[in-house]
Design a protein around this motif. Structure first.
Motif, mmCIF file in Angstrom:
data_model
loop_
_atom_site.group_PDB
_atom_site.id
_atom_site.type_symbol
_atom_site.label_atom_id
_atom_site.label_comp_id
_atom_site.label_asym_id
_atom_site.label_seq_id
_atom_site.Cartn_x
_atom_site.Cartn_y
_atom_site.Cartn_z
ATOM 1 N N ARG A 134 132.890 100.542 72.051
ATOM 2 C CA ARG A 134 134.544 100.684 72.587
ATOM 3 C C ARG A 134 134.965 99.589 71.620
ATOM 4 N NH1 ARG A 134 133.750 101.416 78.954
ATOM 5 N NH2 ARG A 134 133.491 99.178 78.891
ATOM 6 N N ILE A 135 136.070 100.056 71.072
ATOM 7 C CA ILE A 135 136.697 99.034 69.809
ATOM 8 C C ILE A 135 138.268 99.020 70.447
ATOM 9 C CG2 ILE A 135 135.095 99.465 67.902
ATOM 10 C CD1 ILE A 135 137.452 101.374 66.839
ATOM 11 N N LYS A 136 138.592 97.901 69.744
ATOM 12 C CA LYS A 136 140.223 97.531 69.928
ATOM 13 C C LYS A 136 140.839 97.894 68.659
ATOM 14 C CE LYS A 136 139.445 93.302 72.295
ATOM 15 N NZ LYS A 136 139.540 91.677 72.187
ATOM 16 N N MET A 137 142.380 98.510 69.206
ATOM 17 C CA MET A 137 142.875 98.957 67.980
ATOM 18 C C MET A 137 144.251 98.350 68.049
ATOM 19 S SD MET A 137 141.948 102.719 67.069
ATOM 20 C CE MET A 137 142.954 102.829 65.423
ATOM 21 N N ALA A 138 144.944 97.392 66.930
ATOM 22 C CA ALA A 138 146.130 97.093 67.239
ATOM 23 C C ALA A 138 147.118 97.844 67.075
ATOM 24 C CB ALA A 138 146.266 95.812 66.069
ATOM 25 N N GLU A 139 147.134 99.006 66.378
ATOM 26 C CA GLU A 139 148.136 100.062 66.275
ATOM 27 C C GLU A 139 147.700 101.302 65.600
ATOM 28 O OE1 GLU A 139 150.675 99.119 62.426
ATOM 29 O OE2 GLU A 139 149.619 97.098 62.583
ATOM 30 N N THR A 140 148.597 102.110 65.482
ATOM 31 C CA THR A 140 147.908 103.580 64.847
ATOM 32 C C THR A 140 147.578 103.533 63.368
ATOM 33 O OG1 THR A 140 149.602 104.640 66.079
ATOM 34 C CG2 THR A 140 148.746 105.821 64.109
ATOM 35 N N ALA A 141 146.214 103.570 63.164
ATOM 36 C CA ALA A 141 145.525 103.407 61.898
ATOM 37 C C ALA A 141 144.495 104.198 61.708
ATOM 38 C CB ALA A 141 145.215 101.963 61.957
ATOM 39 N N ASN A 142 143.809 104.202 60.646
ATOM 40 C CA ASN A 142 142.620 105.011 60.238
ATOM 41 C C ASN A 142 141.454 104.209 60.995
ATOM 42 O OD1 ASN A 142 143.211 107.394 58.994
ATOM 43 N ND2 ASN A 142 143.866 106.009 57.124
ATOM 44 N N VAL A 143 140.342 104.831 61.336
ATOM 45 C CA VAL A 143 139.047 104.150 61.654
ATOM 46 C C VAL A 143 138.157 104.630 60.752
ATOM 47 C CG1 VAL A 143 137.349 103.901 63.595
ATOM 48 C CG2 VAL A 143 139.782 103.963 64.140
ATOM 49 N N ILE A 144 137.354 103.719 60.116
ATOM 50 C CA ILE A 144 136.264 104.060 59.071
ATOM 51 C C ILE A 144 134.814 103.751 59.719
ATOM 52 C CG2 ILE A 144 135.555 103.610 56.806
ATOM 53 C CD1 ILE A 144 138.992 102.868 57.172
ATOM 54 N N ALA A 145 134.201 105.024 59.362
ATOM 55 C CA ALA A 145 132.640 104.836 59.865
ATOM 56 C C ALA A 145 131.907 104.497 58.474
ATOM 57 C CB ALA A 145 132.225 105.947 60.705
ATOM 58 N N LEU A 146 131.477 103.598 58.237
ATOM 59 C CA LEU A 146 130.695 103.177 56.913
ATOM 60 C C LEU A 146 129.200 103.148 57.365
ATOM 61 C CD1 LEU A 146 130.904 102.243 53.985
ATOM 62 C CD2 LEU A 146 130.849 99.780 55.070
ATOM 63 N N VAL A 147 128.401 104.262 56.503
ATOM 64 C CA VAL A 147 127.211 104.186 56.801
ATOM 65 C C VAL A 147 126.204 103.957 55.402
ATOM 66 C CG1 VAL A 147 125.114 105.834 57.357
ATOM 67 C CG2 VAL A 147 127.426 106.239 58.436
ATOM 68 N N GLU A 148 125.573 102.758 55.614
ATOM 69 C CA GLU A 148 124.687 102.483 54.575
ATOM 70 C C GLU A 148 123.295 102.727 54.660
ATOM 71 O OE1 GLU A 148 123.502 98.272 54.996
ATOM 72 O OE2 GLU A 148 122.408 98.224 53.083
ATOM 73 N N THR A 149 122.865 103.575 53.688
ATOM 74 C CA THR A 149 121.668 104.419 53.511
ATOM 75 C C THR A 149 120.866 103.651 52.467
ATOM 76 O OG1 THR A 149 121.983 106.038 52.092
ATOM 77 C CG2 THR A 149 122.597 106.362 54.310
ATOM 78 N N ALA A 150 119.479 104.133 52.005
ATOM 79 C CA ALA A 150 118.840 103.472 51.090
ATOM 80 C C ALA A 150 119.366 104.227 49.543
ATOM 81 C CB ALA A 150 117.308 103.972 51.148
ATOM 82 N N ASN A 151 120.031 105.098 49.659
ATOM 83 C CA ASN A 151 120.907 105.722 48.606
ATOM 84 C C ASN A 151 122.351 105.439 48.150
ATOM 85 O OD1 ASN A 151 118.456 107.186 48.346
ATOM 86 N ND2 ASN A 151 119.243 108.874 49.756
#
Lengths: 103, 153
Positions: free
Chosen positions: B118-135
């Motif tokens: 559960r995250i906090k958001m200051a205002e309307t915005a994009n949420v980014i999921a960044l996935v680090e893989t071996a590639n």
């Protein structure tokens, strides 16, 4: 009393973990309603989850996580009797650790 | 070699030291919180610190489950899962938060690439999921409309 509550469930050979931690997660920009003074930043920085003493998940976070953080994970495998250990460390150097047995 | 008292004590000492060392290593095995990653700034500045050369590929193999409209920016439930192989870590970033990086989960191969928080958001915005893989690094994003900001806690 521990600040960490852990629920686990074995689903199709996997272990579902749900974790609820009691913590203010203050980001340092809120003001005290009575004194109007800034409330110092106070948040969990690191969280580790281990199964049978083997670390599985490390998390680093800041105050962008909501007050009283909740997390859920799905561990591969697992069996009744697995010991789950969860520990956190905050920016004041406070820490807490909790043990849980999968049943 | 018969196990004499002396040998036994020596073995015990070695075992105790090894145990103590592994116990001591537990906290240091933590993912070391770095202040620079959680510095206030723009999303681009944070991504530049997290990803070398900002080489990030947009991917449709990441599922970001988040409400389109968050009534309370202080508590926004998020789930990320991915079918990408060899996932090392999953990070959640909020574009317009003072500190864009909310959390990074470093996952061992014994963990499914599915996390919720559960995250906090200051205002309307994009949420980014960044996935680090071996590639390399992959991302997906979703816009969340916040009706009450998360600044009030």
């Amino acid at each position: 009393m521990t600040s960490i509550r852990i629920r686990s469930k074995l689903i199709d050979g996997k272990t579902q973990l749900r974790i609820l931690i009691t913590h203010p997660m203050e980001h340092g920009r809120n003001r005290d309603k009575l004194t109007n003074e800034l409330i110092p930043a106070h948040f969990i920085q690191e969280l580790t989850i281990s199964r049978n003493q083997k670390p599985l998940i490390n998390c680093v976070m800041a105050a962008g996580i909501s007050k009283d953080p909740y997390f859920s994970f799905m561990l591969k495998g697992g069996a009744v009797g697995d010991s789950i250990t969860i520990a956190w460390l905050d920016n004041f150097g406070n820490r807490d650790i909790a043990e849980h047995t999968v049943s | 070699m018969p196990l004499t008292r002396r040998h036994f004590i020596r073995k015990l000492a070695v075992a105790t030291l090894a145990l103590a060392a592994s116990a001591l290593r537990m906290p240091t095995a933590l993912a070391f919180w770095k202040a620079e990653e959680f510095a206030p700034g723009t999303l681009d500045a944070t991504l530049a610190k997290l990803v070398p050369q900002q080489a990030i590929t947009n991917s449709d193999q990441i599922t970001l489950t988040i409400p389109q409209i968050a009534e309370n920016g202080a508590v926004v439930p998020v789930s990320v899962s991915t079918t990408l192989a060899e996932v090392k870590s999953i990070s959640l970033l909020v574009e317009k938060n003072p500190v864009p990086l909310a959390i990074r989960f470093e996952l061992s191969p014994d963990v499914e690439a599915t996390v919720s928080a559960r995250i906090k958001m200051a205002e309307t915005a994009n949420v980014i999921a960044l996935v680090e893989t071996a590639n390399g690094y992959f991302r997906t994003k979703a816009q969340v409309k916040v009706t009450i900001g998360g600044c009030g806690g």
